[in-house]
Design a protein around this motif. Structure first.
Motif, short mmCIF file in Angstrom:
data_model
loop_
_atom_site.label_atom_id
_atom_site.label_comp_id
_atom_site.label_asym_id
_atom_site.label_seq_id
_atom_site.Cartn_x
_atom_site.Cartn_y
_atom_site.Cartn_z
N LYS A 102 0.97 -0.94 0.35
CA LYS A 102 0.11 -0.11 -0.10
C LYS A 102 0.43 0.90 0.13
CE LYS A 102 -3.25 2.75 2.47
NZ LYS A 102 -2.07 3.88 2.95
N HIS A 103 2.32 1.22 0.55
CA HIS A 103 2.52 2.61 1.11
C HIS A 103 3.47 2.70 -0.77
CE1 HIS A 103 6.30 3.56 2.15
NE2 HIS A 103 5.90 5.15 2.81
N ASP A 145 0.97 4.10 -3.01
CA ASP A 145 1.23 5.59 -2.83
C ASP A 145 1.51 6.23 -2.88
OD1 ASP A 145 -1.33 4.74 0.32
OD2 ASP A 145 -2.17 4.91 -1.78
N PHE A 205 -6.61 7.96 -1.83
CA PHE A 205 -6.40 9.85 -1.63
C PHE A 205 -4.75 10.28 -2.27
CE2 PHE A 205 -2.42 10.32 1.27
CZ PHE A 205 -2.83 9.04 1.17
N THR A 238 -2.68 17.50 -6.47
CA THR A 238 -2.87 18.68 -6.52
C THR A 238 -2.60 19.75 -6.80
OG1 THR A 238 -0.16 18.94 -6.47
CG2 THR A 238 -0.77 17.50 -4.62
N HIS A 266 -1.44 24.83 -4.15
CA HIS A 266 -0.80 24.01 -4.38
C HIS A 266 0.17 24.44 -3.94
CE1 HIS A 266 0.99 21.92 -7.29
NE2 HIS A 266 2.17 22.72 -7.73
N ASP A 313 -0.41 22.44 0.36
CA ASP A 313 -0.27 20.99 -0.34
C ASP A 313 0.92 20.24 -0.41
OD1 ASP A 313 -3.77 20.67 -2.58
OD2 ASP A 313 -3.31 20.43 -0.36
N LEU A 314 1.58 20.53 -1.35
CA LEU A 314 2.94 19.60 -1.43
C LEU A 314 4.00 20.05 -0.81
CD1 LEU A 314 3.91 21.17 -5.52
CD2 LEU A 314 3.28 19.26 -4.62
N MET A 319 2.66 17.50 1.88
CA MET A 319 3.01 15.68 1.14
C MET A 319 4.85 15.73 1.48
SD MET A 319 0.50 14.55 -1.89
CE MET A 319 1.46 15.88 -3.19
N PHE A 340 -6.54 16.45 1.67
CA PHE A 340 -6.28 15.65 1.12
C PHE A 340 -4.70 14.90 2.03
CE2 PHE A 340 -4.02 14.78 -2.10
CZ PHE A 340 -4.08 15.65 -2.94
N THR A 341 -3.90 16.00 1.81
CA THR A 341 -2.78 15.98 1.79
C THR A 341 -1.99 15.67 3.17
OG1 THR A 341 -2.48 18.09 1.76
CG2 THR A 341 -1.47 17.13 -0.35
N CYS A 399 -3.18 12.60 5.11
CA CYS A 399 -3.47 11.74 5.27
C CYS A 399 -1.26 10.63 4.81
CB CYS A 399 -3.80 11.38 3.85
SG CYS A 399 -5.23 11.13 3.92
N ASN A 400 -1.20 10.25 5.83
CA ASN A 400 -0.85 9.40 6.74
C ASN A 400 -0.36 8.07 5.26
OD1 ASN A 400 2.38 7.91 7.06
ND2 ASN A 400 1.12 8.54 9.36
N VAL A 401 0.77 8.50 5.04
CA VAL A 401 1.13 7.25 3.80
C VAL A 401 1.25 5.85 4.00
CG1 VAL A 401 1.81 8.20 1.53
CG2 VAL A 401 3.45 7.97 3.35
#
Lengths: 360, 355
Positions: A153-154, A157, A211, A216, B153, B156-157, B160, B210-211, B213-215
């Motif tokens: 998954k990681h 993503d 997600f 972006t 933008h 968000d960047l 992430m 959504f940014t 969220c933890n991958v």
């Protein structure tokens, strides 16, 4: 009739030797560059090895790495030889070795060319490998509790975020895969159960994406659930909304990336091959010029240098004869004429008789 | 009683001059390093300008200026040391060398100040980020307003890249309307109620972009109705902490910039020590060559020192010089008043001597 004969004065020979010494050292650098490039590409491939199905890309890369290392060694030796060529006495040390060196280097540059060309031939294999690999990773996306698959998954993503892509061909691939694990599905809700039952394989399929597919650049907060349902979201049209999710598929993104990498490696390999070939030509001219100088006896005089002493056809015939005779050494000739040592008195006695009769 | 007196033979002086020439050129390279570090820092701060209120340009500009000045000073120093190998060439620089050493000494202090400022920048940065991030988050939804359209933008960047969420934490998003009115369906009663219940008419929800969220989290991201445990199956708000990025972006950026500053500060400190040692050796060279000239024999040994007399005597001496400089303009002590010209007297003496 020599091929590409050139005249060299003493001064020109010395300059050629010095220039070749310098170029050999530059070649050592290019060998290191090729080696590091091979290593870098190997690392890039291993970083994404979960996304590639079992294919052996390591052959080409290992070849490039080996070629880079061997090029360094060969050019170090070449540099030493060229350095010694300035002095005719020192050249005598290398006289017997230099032609085998040139021949071996010529075949080695052939290997380099093969390696460089192989970089261009990998595209189809890469495409197949990535398509299969991505399909597998997406299938196991939800299995974060299975040992050996918990990190997929990681991986997926990060891939989608980093390469700005979604799914295999495009975001619709996620509609055909259950990417939400059964652990997070509320089986008490009738819509969940209904959806599971309506699917032939009992999979929970939605028109939703993870997600990491979100773009972006979208001016709007990301819509990742009920993507095809226009009425579920205000002021939204699925068919015209193209900034919401990444448009590109990860297959295309990865193929483009790795193809670019391999093509640049191949081009660098070709350039280095041309450079090596030109240095080798220079060394051949230097070798023939020095040998002719030694034959003439006067180290200060002019001499000729060439690529081949006779025409291509004659040289090929000569070499073929040499190879044939090499084969004949081990045959015992049945006719007495063949073996010169059978039934012939020693010539040494004749010499003694002559000298004995001359001196009183 | 000279401080740190060292005796130099002719060869030692030459070797010292040559070594200093090489070291000055190395110093030019360290000056270029300082310059590039300043430039790098400036670019890094510029990249995140949207989330900072006042721009912190003092430290990078200072590093750039100091780097360039170091290059030019050491370039001159290299020329001087090269000429020191020849005693006649040294005479060109004789008057200039001591002022050069003194100026360079004060300049190296400036380098030290630069190194210390790198460490002191942190508090300025923290304040700037605190206010800057809040402003940026408030404009997150304004993607249709010219001048603000790129803020979404950028944030968000940022979230992430640094794996962070919000200013101090993800709950900051609960106090900001980050969904634009363009995308709110005013015909739905929930939406209207939510807007009316807020004092400022803002649409606030317990949702995050959504940014955040933890991958690394094994579960598909929950970014809406975060505090509502019953809205999601098998979900407890207080237990599912790793669903979103836990770190606030202010802390993440602060850590990042602090690391850069520590690295830059260390390098500047090392460069300062190097400059100081080069300067000390140059002073030794200068004093030994001046003593050689005083002795008259350019092949002989000579002494070099840091200070001719003890520190207290030197300070007193310099203080007297400065005091006398002040006295130049006082009329009382003007030696030219009421004293006959000495030149006529010497002329008379000459004619007398001739005859």
């Amino acid at each position: 009739m020599a091929v590409l004969r050139l005249k060299f004065t003493k001064g020109q020979r010395d300059k050629l030797a010095q220039m070749l010494w310098l170029l050999n050292w530059v070649s050592v650098m290019t060998g290191i560059i090729l080696f590091s490039l091979g290593l870098f590409v190997k690392v890039e491939f291993s970083k994404k090895e979960e996304l590639m199905a079992d294919r052996d890309f390591q052959r080409v890369l290992n070849l490039l790495i080996a070629v880079g290392l061997i090029a360094c060694i060969i050019n170090l030796l070449g540099g030493k030889i060229c350095y010694d060529c300035v002095d005719t006495n020192k050249f005598l040390r290398w006289k017997l070795l230099i032609l085998p060196y040139i021949i071996c280097s010529f075949f080695f540059t052939g290997c380099m060319l093969v390696g460089a060309l192989m970089c261009y031939s990998m595209q189809e294999e890469l495409q197949e490998s990535l398509a299969e690999g991505l399909r597998n990773v997406m299938r196991y996306y939800k299995d974060t509790d299975s040992p050996g698959r918990c990190f997929l998954k990681h991986t997926m993503d990060l891939l989608q975020i980093q390469f700005q892509c979604c799914g295999n061909r495009d975001h619709r691939d996620w509609f055909h895969i259950q990417w939400i694990s059964n652990r997070y599905l509320d089986m008490s809700k009738w819509e969940v159960v209904g959806r599971l039952h309506s699917n032939v394989e009992g999979k929970y399929l939605l028109d939703s994406v993870p997600f990491s597919c979100c773009n972006t650049n979208s001016p709007r907060p990301c819509i990742q659930y009920q993507i095809t349902n226009n009425s579920a979201h205000f002021n939204y049209d699925y068919l015209t909304e193209d900034l919401n999710l990444w448009k590109r598929g990860c297959h295309q993104a990865l193929v483009e990336y790795y193809t670019k990498l391999m093509h640049s490696t191949g081009s660098t390999g070709l350039l280095i091959w041309l450079f090596e070939l030109s240095i080798l030509t220079g060394v051949r001219y230097l070798q023939t010029a020095m040998e002719n100088v030694l034959r003439q006896g006067d180290p200060e005089s002019e001499s000729d240098g060439w690529l081949l002493e006779n025409s291509l056809v004659e040289t090929a015939r000569n070499n073929f004869n040499i190879l044939k005779n090499l084969g004949k050494i081990n045959q015992i000739d049945t006719a007495t004429n063949g073996d010169p040592n059978i039934d012939k008195p020693s010539t040494a006695l004749y010499g003694l008789d002559n000298s004995g009769s001359v001196h009183p | 009683m000279a401080i740190l007196k060292v005796t130099f033979t002719k060869t030692k002086r030459n070797i010292l001059a040559q070594a200093l020439w090489v070291l000055n050129w190395v110093s030019v390279i360290t000056g270029l390093t300082l310059f590039s570090l300043g430039l790098f820092l400036k670019v890094e701060i510029q990249k995140r300008q949207e989330v900072m209120t006042n721009e912190i340009h003092m430290v990078p500009n200072m590093l750039i200026g100091v780097g360039l000045a170091t290059c030019s000073i050491n370039f001159l120093g290299g020329k001087i040391c090269y000429d020191c190998m020849d005693t006649t060439a040294f005479l060109h620089w004789k008057l200039l060398m001591l002022p050069y050493i003194i100026c360079t000494f004060f300049f190296t202090l400036y380098i030290l100040v630069g190194a210390l400022m790198c460490h002191a920048m942190r508090s300025d940065l923290e304040e700037s980020l605190l206010l800057g991030l809040w402003d940026a988050m408030c404009y997150y939804k304004d993607t249709d307003i010219p001048g603000c359209c790129y803020i979404k933008h950028s944030i968000d960047l940022l979230q992430m890249q640094f794996q962070c969420c919000g200013n101090g934490g993800f709950r900051d998003w609960f106090h900001i309307q980050w969904v634009s009115h363009c995308y709110l369906d005013m015909s739905i009663s929930n939406v209207v109620d939510q807007l009316q219940s807020n004092v400022e008419g803002k649409y606030l929800t317990d949702a995050v972009p959504f940014t955040c969220c933890n991958v690394h989290f094994p579960r598909p991201c929950i970014q809406h109705q975060i505090t509502n445990s019953s809205a999601h199956y098998n979900y407890n708000y207080h237990g599912a902490e790793l669903n979103l990025n836990q770190k606030g972006c202010r802390q993440a950026l602060l850590q990042y910039y602090t690391q850069i500053m520590q690295f830059v500060g260390l390098i500047v400190l090392i460069i300062w020590l190097f400059e100081l040692s080069v300067l000390t050796c140059m002073h030794f060279l200068q004093t030994s060559i001046e003593n050689v000239l005083r002795l008259g024999d350019s092949e002989s040994e000579s002494d070099g020192w840091l200070l001719k007399n003890s520190i207290s005597e030197t300070v007193q001496h310099n203080f007297n010089i400065i005091k006398n400089l002040g006295k130049c303009y006082q009329v009382d002590d003007d030696p030219n008043i009421d004293v006959s010209s000495t030149s006529r007297q010497t002329q008379e003496a000459c004619t007398l001597a001739k005859s």
